[in-house]
Design an enzyme around this catalytic site. Structure first.
Site, PDB file in Angstrom:
ATOM      1  N   CYS A  24      23.595   7.958   7.997  1.00 59.44           N
ATOM      2  CA  CYS A  24      22.430   7.190   7.524  1.00 59.44           C
ATOM      3  C   CYS A  24      21.105   7.702   8.091  1.00 59.44           C
ATOM      4  O   CYS A  24      20.105   7.793   7.370  1.00 59.44           O
ATOM      5  CB  CYS A  24      22.603   5.707   7.797  1.00 59.44           C
ATOM      6  SG  CYS A  24      22.990   5.255   9.489  1.00 59.44           S
TER       7      CYS A  24
ATOM      8  N   ASP B  72      17.142   1.746   1.936  1.00 62.49           N
ATOM      9  CA  ASP B  72      18.410   1.642   2.639  1.00 62.49           C
ATOM     10  C   ASP B  72      19.381   2.714   2.144  1.00 62.49           C
ATOM     11  O   ASP B  72      19.709   2.759   0.956  1.00 62.49           O
ATOM     12  CB  ASP B  72      18.990   0.246   2.389  1.00 62.49           C
ATOM     13  CG  ASP B  72      20.236  -0.042   3.207  1.00 62.49           C
ATOM     14  OD1 ASP B  72      20.748   0.882   3.867  1.00 62.49           O
ATOM     15  OD2 ASP B  72      20.701  -1.199   3.180  1.00 62.49           O
TER      16      ASP B  72
ATOM     17  N   HIS C  89      22.536   2.954   2.889  1.00 61.40           N
ATOM     18  CA  HIS C  89      23.920   2.508   3.035  1.00 61.40           C
ATOM     19  C   HIS C  89      24.564   2.118   1.706  1.00 61.40           C
ATOM     20  O   HIS C  89      25.067   1.011   1.526  1.00 61.40           O
ATOM     21  CB  HIS C  89      23.998   1.348   4.027  1.00 61.40           C
ATOM     22  CG  HIS C  89      23.515   1.684   5.388  1.00 61.40           C
ATOM     23  ND1 HIS C  89      22.230   1.419   5.825  1.00 61.40           N
ATOM     24  CD2 HIS C  89      24.129   2.314   6.417  1.00 61.40           C
ATOM     25  CE1 HIS C  89      22.083   1.853   7.061  1.00 61.40           C
ATOM     26  NE2 HIS C  89      23.220   2.406   7.441  1.00 61.40           N
TER      27      HIS C  89
END
Length: 398
Positions: free
Chosen positions: A77, A279, A281
């Protein structure tokens, strides 16, 4: 709970400190140096956010190093966030901050070329393969989670092999940005000139001293400036909040890398005391170039409502990013820092004119003398020892 969820490939953010829908308010929203009035410019705001390149976990790419992982889910990430920050710098360099992306619309060839720099292939200069293997030289095993400073150091080294974008990457040390060092690194002569860069810097310095003013560089190498910071011990110190937010207002802003331990996000702006972030993820399938040489970019832009989190929930280990295409942009950035950051009693970072005398001499990073491409060079981790490594703080609360 967080540590358990972070191990799953498709991470879905469900925590109460992440807020999705924008409130009905008259407040301004700042996104990478641009302001939007939320009440009347919401569609324009969402368009600006969706135009940013969005890099997420991917699966089914060729194994890293030949025998390594074929997905970065659960560990990549922060690398993806570093890719997003760098991609924004390249967008600003080639297309400008005001460039916008529209779904299904034909884009400039520079946009496609930028996107191809980040595909998950060994021969792409900023791929997950290149970043993970360059991280070995920073003491990180392939598949190990990176912090913001490690990503900054990796990007600095990979940029040495990227001749098309030709960026000067400066990563600050000890919370200090040194103007003299940046000018030394970015002031270059045109290709037709014969004067060595070192002599150029010396002549500029002599000129500055004799005139008492700052002389302009004959040519300026576009600057990616990354400032790793520690803004507290276990949580961010509220005294830094205003200065941190001011950085998103600067026209040179590339946002910030940070988040929470083992959960990295790319912060691109703020609304009140809530940070707006992209994000990484989400796990998507590897995308390669098509037969016509282009990339289907539909999965490289986030079309959902951007997520937000309270700034006080941010882990104190962060890295700010700025892009200065021309020397005047850097000079303007210095002025803004003097005005907005250095006015605080407890400063977020320092900006100094001269290289500190107790530091080792500054030597601009240079591409190692090898006969192979950058991709082939760092495919052999044994050769990473030839690169100059910098040790800096990287403390993450757990």
């Amino acid at each position: 709970m967080e540590s358990v969820l972070s191990k799953y490939e498709n991470q879905i953010t469900i925590f109460t400190d992440y807020l999705e829908e924008f409130p009905d308010t008259d407040e301004l929203v700042w996104i990478l140096g641009k302001q939007h009035l939320l009440k009347t410019e919401k569609s324009k705001l969402l368009s600006d956010i969706s135009a940013r390149l969005w890099f997420t976990y991917r699966r089914k790419f060729s194994p890293i190093g030949g025998t390594g992982p074929s997905s970065d889910a659960g560990w990549g990430c922060m690398l993806r966030c570093g890719q997003m920050m760098l991609a924004q710098a390249l967008i600003c360099r080639h297309l400008g901050r005001d460039w916008n992306w529209e779904k299904q619309k034909e884009q400039p060839k520079e946009y496609q070329r930028i996107l191809q720099c980040f595909l998950d292939r060994k021969d792409c200069c900023y791929s997950i393969h290149q970043m993970a293997q360059m991280g070995v030289g920073e003491g990180k095993s392939i598949g190990e989670w990176f912090g913001p400073n490690t990503v900054a150091q990796v990007l600095k080294k990979l940029a040495l092999f990227d001749e098309w974008n030709s960026l000067a990457v400066y990563v600050s040390m000890d919370n200090t940005v040194v103007i003299e060092d940046i000018k030394k690194m970015c002031c270059v002569l045109p290709l037709s000139a014969n004067t060595p860069g070192e002599r150029l810097h010396d002549s500029l310095t002599a000129s500055n001293q004799s005139k008492g003013t700052s002389a302009c560089c004959p040519a300026w190498k576009p600057l990616l400036l990354i400032v790793p910071l520690r803004l507290g011990i276990n949580q961010i110190n509220p005294v830094y909040v205003d200065a941190f937010k001011e950085c998103f207002k600067m026209p040179q802003s590339l946002g910030a890398l940070g988040g929470k331990p083992n959960n990295a996000y790319y912060f691109i702006g703020f609304l009140g005391n809530e940070l707006i972030f992209l994000d990484p993820h989400t796990t998507q399938t590897f995308v390669d170039t098509e037969e016509n040489g282009t990339v289907d970019d539909q999965t490289f832009h986030c079309l959902q409502s951007p997520q937000r989190m309270n700034i006080l929930n941010l882990d104190p280990s962060v890295a700010l990013g700025f892009f200065c295409k021309e020397e005047k942009d850097f000079d303007n950035w210095c002025s803004l820092v003097q005005k907005e950051i250095l006015k605080e009693n407890l400063r977020m970072f320092e900006l100094v004119q001269k290289h500190p005398s107790h530091w080792p001499p500054f030597v601009p990073p240079a591409k190692p003398e090898v006969t192979t491409t950058g991709a082939e060079f760092i495919d052999s981790t044994e050769q990473l020892e030839e690169l100059d490594l910098e040790e800096d703080f990287e403390i993450l609360s757990v």
